[in-house]
Design a protein around this motif. Structure first.
Motif, PDB file in Angstrom:
ATOM      1  N   LYS A 138     -11.235 -24.936 -32.254  1.00  0.00           N
ATOM      2  CA  LYS A 138     -10.609 -24.364 -33.478  1.00  0.00           C
ATOM      3  C   LYS A 138     -10.308 -23.084 -33.334  1.00  0.00           C
ATOM      4  O   LYS A 138     -11.042 -22.291 -32.777  1.00  0.00           O
ATOM      5  CB  LYS A 138     -11.695 -24.794 -34.839  1.00  0.00           C
ATOM      6  CG  LYS A 138     -11.683 -26.156 -35.249  1.00  0.00           C
ATOM      7  CD  LYS A 138     -10.602 -26.790 -36.017  1.00  0.00           C
ATOM      8  CE  LYS A 138     -10.689 -28.312 -36.319  1.00  0.00           C
ATOM      9  NZ  LYS A 138     -10.981 -29.184 -35.244  1.00  0.00           N
ATOM     10  N   ASP A 139      -9.365 -22.460 -34.184  1.00  0.00           N
ATOM     11  CA  ASP A 139      -9.131 -20.989 -33.919  1.00  0.00           C
ATOM     12  C   ASP A 139      -9.909 -20.259 -34.685  1.00  0.00           C
ATOM     13  O   ASP A 139     -10.811 -20.739 -35.473  1.00  0.00           O
ATOM     14  CB  ASP A 139      -7.552 -20.686 -34.450  1.00  0.00           C
ATOM     15  CG  ASP A 139      -6.526 -21.458 -33.905  1.00  0.00           C
ATOM     16  OD1 ASP A 139      -6.614 -21.809 -32.627  1.00  0.00           O
ATOM     17  OD2 ASP A 139      -5.315 -21.627 -34.504  1.00  0.00           O
ATOM     18  N   GLY A 140     -10.235 -19.225 -34.179  1.00  0.00           N
ATOM     19  CA  GLY A 140     -11.214 -18.057 -34.787  1.00  0.00           C
ATOM     20  C   GLY A 140     -10.707 -17.515 -36.282  1.00  0.00           C
ATOM     21  O   GLY A 140      -9.418 -17.738 -36.416  1.00  0.00           O
ATOM     22  N   SER A 141     -11.460 -16.988 -36.894  1.00  0.00           N
ATOM     23  CA  SER A 141     -10.886 -16.392 -38.267  1.00  0.00           C
ATOM     24  C   SER A 141     -11.384 -14.969 -38.395  1.00  0.00           C
ATOM     25  O   SER A 141     -12.183 -14.551 -37.713  1.00  0.00           O
ATOM     26  CB  SER A 141     -11.189 -17.313 -39.364  1.00  0.00           C
ATOM     27  OG  SER A 141     -12.570 -17.770 -39.210  1.00  0.00           O
ATOM     28  N   GLY A 142     -11.032 -14.590 -39.605  1.00  0.00           N
ATOM     29  CA  GLY A 142     -11.650 -13.001 -39.836  1.00  0.00           C
ATOM     30  C   GLY A 142     -13.118 -13.117 -40.047  1.00  0.00           C
ATOM     31  O   GLY A 142     -13.906 -14.081 -40.056  1.00  0.00           O
ATOM     32  N   ASN A 143     -13.526 -11.594 -40.250  1.00  0.00           N
ATOM     33  CA  ASN A 143     -14.974 -11.694 -40.389  1.00  0.00           C
ATOM     34  C   ASN A 143     -15.879 -12.129 -39.042  1.00  0.00           C
ATOM     35  O   ASN A 143     -16.832 -12.499 -39.202  1.00  0.00           O
ATOM     36  CB  ASN A 143     -15.314 -12.437 -41.570  1.00  0.00           C
ATOM     37  CG  ASN A 143     -16.262 -11.662 -42.550  1.00  0.00           C
ATOM     38  OD1 ASN A 143     -16.534 -10.254 -42.111  1.00  0.00           O
ATOM     39  ND2 ASN A 143     -16.469 -12.031 -43.703  1.00  0.00           N
TER      40      ASN A 143
ATOM     41  N   ASP B 124     -11.908  -7.542 -36.678  1.00  0.00           N
ATOM     42  CA  ASP B 124     -12.834  -8.187 -37.118  1.00  0.00           C
ATOM     43  C   ASP B 124     -12.740  -9.677 -36.647  1.00  0.00           C
ATOM     44  O   ASP B 124     -13.193 -10.618 -37.219  1.00  0.00           O
ATOM     45  CB  ASP B 124     -13.370  -8.157 -38.474  1.00  0.00           C
ATOM     46  CG  ASP B 124     -12.288  -8.892 -39.570  1.00  0.00           C
ATOM     47  OD1 ASP B 124     -11.295  -9.079 -39.152  1.00  0.00           O
ATOM     48  OD2 ASP B 124     -12.805  -8.929 -40.605  1.00  0.00           O
ATOM     49  N   GLY B 125     -11.593 -10.052 -35.925  1.00  0.00           N
ATOM     50  CA  GLY B 125     -11.133 -11.329 -35.540  1.00  0.00           C
ATOM     51  C   GLY B 125     -12.110 -12.089 -34.598  1.00  0.00           C
ATOM     52  O   GLY B 125     -12.610 -11.750 -33.597  1.00  0.00           O
TER      53      GLY B 125
ATOM     54  N   ASN C  60      -6.489 -12.624 -34.827  1.00  0.00           N
ATOM     55  CA  ASN C  60      -5.876 -11.132 -34.620  1.00  0.00           C
ATOM     56  C   ASN C  60      -6.183 -10.431 -36.256  1.00  0.00           C
ATOM     57  O   ASN C  60      -5.317 -10.704 -37.075  1.00  0.00           O
ATOM     58  CB  ASN C  60      -4.426 -11.044 -34.440  1.00  0.00           C
ATOM     59  CG  ASN C  60      -4.290 -10.037 -33.556  1.00  0.00           C
ATOM     60  OD1 ASN C  60      -5.145  -9.185 -32.977  1.00  0.00           O
ATOM     61  ND2 ASN C  60      -3.083  -9.879 -32.980  1.00  0.00           N
ATOM     62  N   SER C  61      -7.442 -10.267 -36.505  1.00  0.00           N
ATOM     63  CA  SER C  61      -7.642  -9.736 -37.778  1.00  0.00           C
ATOM     64  C   SER C  61      -8.142  -8.487 -37.945  1.00  0.00           C
ATOM     65  O   SER C  61      -9.056  -7.862 -37.304  1.00  0.00           O
ATOM     66  CB  SER C  61      -8.331 -10.769 -38.779  1.00  0.00           C
ATOM     67  OG  SER C  61      -9.348 -10.199 -39.158  1.00  0.00           O
ATOM     68  N   PHE C  62      -7.923  -7.626 -38.994  1.00  0.00           N
ATOM     69  CA  PHE C  62      -8.387  -6.176 -39.198  1.00  0.00           C
ATOM     70  C   PHE C  62      -9.028  -6.034 -40.652  1.00  0.00           C
ATOM     71  O   PHE C  62      -8.455  -6.482 -41.558  1.00  0.00           O
ATOM     72  CB  PHE C  62      -7.312  -5.153 -38.800  1.00  0.00           C
ATOM     73  CG  PHE C  62      -6.866  -5.352 -37.478  1.00  0.00           C
ATOM     74  CD1 PHE C  62      -7.473  -4.466 -36.450  1.00  0.00           C
ATOM     75  CD2 PHE C  62      -5.878  -6.070 -36.961  1.00  0.00           C
ATOM     76  CE1 PHE C  62      -7.156  -4.679 -35.088  1.00  0.00           C
ATOM     77  CE2 PHE C  62      -5.484  -6.178 -35.510  1.00  0.00           C
ATOM     78  CZ  PHE C  62      -6.127  -5.535 -34.858  1.00  0.00           C
TER      79      PHE C  62
ATOM     80  N   GLY D 225     -11.252 -13.031 -29.796  1.00  0.00           N
ATOM     81  CA  GLY D 225     -10.522 -12.512 -31.044  1.00  0.00           C
ATOM     82  C   GLY D 225     -10.457 -10.854 -31.026  1.00  0.00           C
ATOM     83  O   GLY D 225     -11.255 -10.305 -30.351  1.00  0.00           O
ATOM     84  N   SER D 226      -9.848 -10.394 -32.030  1.00  0.00           N
ATOM     85  CA  SER D 226      -9.544  -8.897 -32.171  1.00  0.00           C
ATOM     86  C   SER D 226     -10.950  -8.164 -31.952  1.00  0.00           C
ATOM     87  O   SER D 226     -10.760  -6.871 -31.794  1.00  0.00           O
ATOM     88  CB  SER D 226      -8.613  -8.642 -33.097  1.00  0.00           C
ATOM     89  OG  SER D 226      -9.136  -8.841 -34.335  1.00  0.00           O
ATOM     90  N   ALA D 227     -11.845  -8.567 -32.309  1.00  0.00           N
ATOM     91  CA  ALA D 227     -13.294  -7.664 -32.389  1.00  0.00           C
ATOM     92  C   ALA D 227     -13.566  -7.486 -30.859  1.00  0.00           C
ATOM     93  O   ALA D 227     -14.315  -6.699 -30.784  1.00  0.00           O
ATOM     94  CB  ALA D 227     -14.300  -8.564 -33.181  1.00  0.00           C
ATOM     95  N   LYS D 228     -13.183  -8.560 -30.128  1.00  0.00           N
ATOM     96  CA  LYS D 228     -13.516  -8.508 -28.795  1.00  0.00           C
ATOM     97  C   LYS D 228     -12.437  -8.152 -27.624  1.00  0.00           C
ATOM     98  O   LYS D 228     -12.652  -7.321 -26.572  1.00  0.00           O
ATOM     99  CB  LYS D 228     -14.019  -9.667 -28.321  1.00  0.00           C
ATOM    100  CG  LYS D 228     -15.455 -10.204 -28.909  1.00  0.00           C
ATOM    101  CD  LYS D 228     -16.478  -9.801 -28.067  1.00  0.00           C
ATOM    102  CE  LYS D 228     -18.056  -9.970 -28.659  1.00  0.00           C
ATOM    103  NZ  LYS D 228     -18.141 -11.461 -28.710  1.00  0.00           N
ATOM    104  N   ALA D 229     -11.123  -8.013 -28.084  1.00  0.00           N
ATOM    105  CA  ALA D 229     -10.118  -7.974 -27.200  1.00  0.00           C
ATOM    106  C   ALA D 229      -8.835  -7.342 -27.816  1.00  0.00           C
ATOM    107  O   ALA D 229      -8.654  -7.612 -29.104  1.00  0.00           O
ATOM    108  CB  ALA D 229      -9.672  -9.279 -26.557  1.00  0.00           C
TER     109      ALA D 229
END
Ligand SMILES: Nc1nc2c(ncn2[C@@H]2O[C@H](COP(=O)(O)OP(=O)(O)OP(=O)(O)O)[C@@H](O)[C@H]2O)c(=O)[nH]1
Ligand SMILES: [Mg+2]
Length: 332
Positions: free
Chosen positions: A69-74, A33-34, A19-21, A124-128
């Protein structure tokens, strides 16, 4: 020999979406951009021809594949997990331990089964919006049972010369000794058929420990008879010299009774009768006696002195090459 085990398998969970912005320069707007979480990994069961028992599976019992593994920013996606592969010998039968439902009979040399399916990674937040967590990997309990895949089953009382015979006609080198129960688990040997391409080798399995009362647990019990179930033909080896004082005809009758008590299909399998130890003095007269009671073809051999083996082997090869038309010649 370990030939039945229960195991626990757990596939990897999917990694969570991030969940990143990210803020844009000079503006107050943010865009998500998560990255997505990685996929967990499956637990696979795969046939390995070099394995002959389930001992290595019994030792471990719990099998877990890696989580994603968890997703990350960018928009960086998490790595997928690494699968867990359980290697089993050909002939392993896999069931759901709870329901006993058959999942796969791994009789083929290249069999593979996804025993537990992995969880997908979260978005990730980039998709959902918002980011989602990964799905859990499947978990289950399985029961594995090995029924060796062999063409010929070799049965006979202890000390009748089964291992000596197996060593004579194959590349196997099982231990032989003058005391009973030398062989304590089924041993395999490959008979080369060099002049026959479609079937490169015939596999023979020595079934150890059968005596009168095996079905009630005497000797090594009847447990190893399961490894003769898939064979096409049985070789019944009889100590015609009666070295241990038993009557060869009684031996023959008793072991057939054990086969029948174990299961009718095994009893009905074509049987090649082989009279071993024909080099010893009493064998000739015993064979005459035996032949008067059994109306079947009997192959006299001496596994120790390598007599009579070639004729028998040629007939076995013809039987496997040309099938039923040769069965009568072989089994009488
Ligand atoms: N004289 C003679 N002895 C033999 C012959 N074949 C085997 N033997 C002997 O019989 C004994 C038992 O032989 P094994 O091959 O170990 O017999 P087995 O049936 O595999 O015995 P277990 O594994 O104990 O059930 C050994 O001492 C062998 O040397 C034969 O043709 N003639
Ligand atoms: Mg043996």
């Amino acid at each position: 020999m370990i030939d039945s085990v229960r195991i626990y398998v757990k596939a990897g969970d999917g990694g969570s979406g991030c969940n990143s912005f990210k803020g844009k320069k000079f503006t107050r707007s943010y865009h998500p951009d998560g990255g997505n979480g990685g996929r967990g990994a499956d637990v696979n069961i795969r046939v390995d021809r070099n394995k002959q028992s389930l001992e290595h599976v019994q030792v471990k019992q719990h099998f877990r594949a890696e989580n994603g593994k968890d997703g990350s920013g960018n928009k960086k996606k998490g790595a997928n997990g690494r699968p867990c592969i359980i290697k089993v010998p050909p002939g392993t039968i896999i069931r759901d331990a709870k329901t006993n439902l058959l999942l796969r009979d791994m009789a083929e040399p290249d069999g593979e089964l996804v025993a537990a399916r992995a969880g997908e990674g979260g978005k990730g937040s980039a998709k959902a919006k918002p980011a989602t967590s990964g799905l859990p990997g499947e978990e289950r309990r399985l029961s594995l049972e090995l029924k060796l895949v062999a063409d010929i089953g070799l049965i006979g009382y202890p000390n009748t010369g089964k291992s000596t015979f197996l060593a004579r006609i194959s590349s196997a080198r099982p231990k032989t000794a003058s005391y009973p129960f030398t062989t304590s688990s089924p041993s395999l040997g490959a008979l080369e058929l060099s002049d026959f391409d479609e079937v490169p080798a015939l596999i023979m399995v020595e079934i150890p420990g059968l005596i009168k009362g095996s079905n009630q647990g005497k000797g090594l019990g009847a447990q190893f008879l399961r490894h003769a179930e898939r064979t096409r033909v049985l070789i019944h080896l009889i100590d015609m010299a009666a070295e241990e004082g038993r009557d060869p005809f009684e031996d023959y009758r008793n072991l057939n009774q054990e086969l029948k008590s174990y299961n009718q299909r095994l009893f009905d399998k074509p049987q090649i009768l082989v009279a071993n130890k024909m080099d010893l003095p009493k064998a000739e007269i015993n064979l005459r006696n035996f032949s008067s009671k059994v109306d079947k073809k009997i192959w006299p051999i001496s596994a120790k002195e390598c007599a009579g083996i070639k004729e028998l082997l040629d007939c076995i090869k013809n039987y496997f090459r040309q099938g039923l038309s040769h069965e009568k010649k072989l089994t009488g």
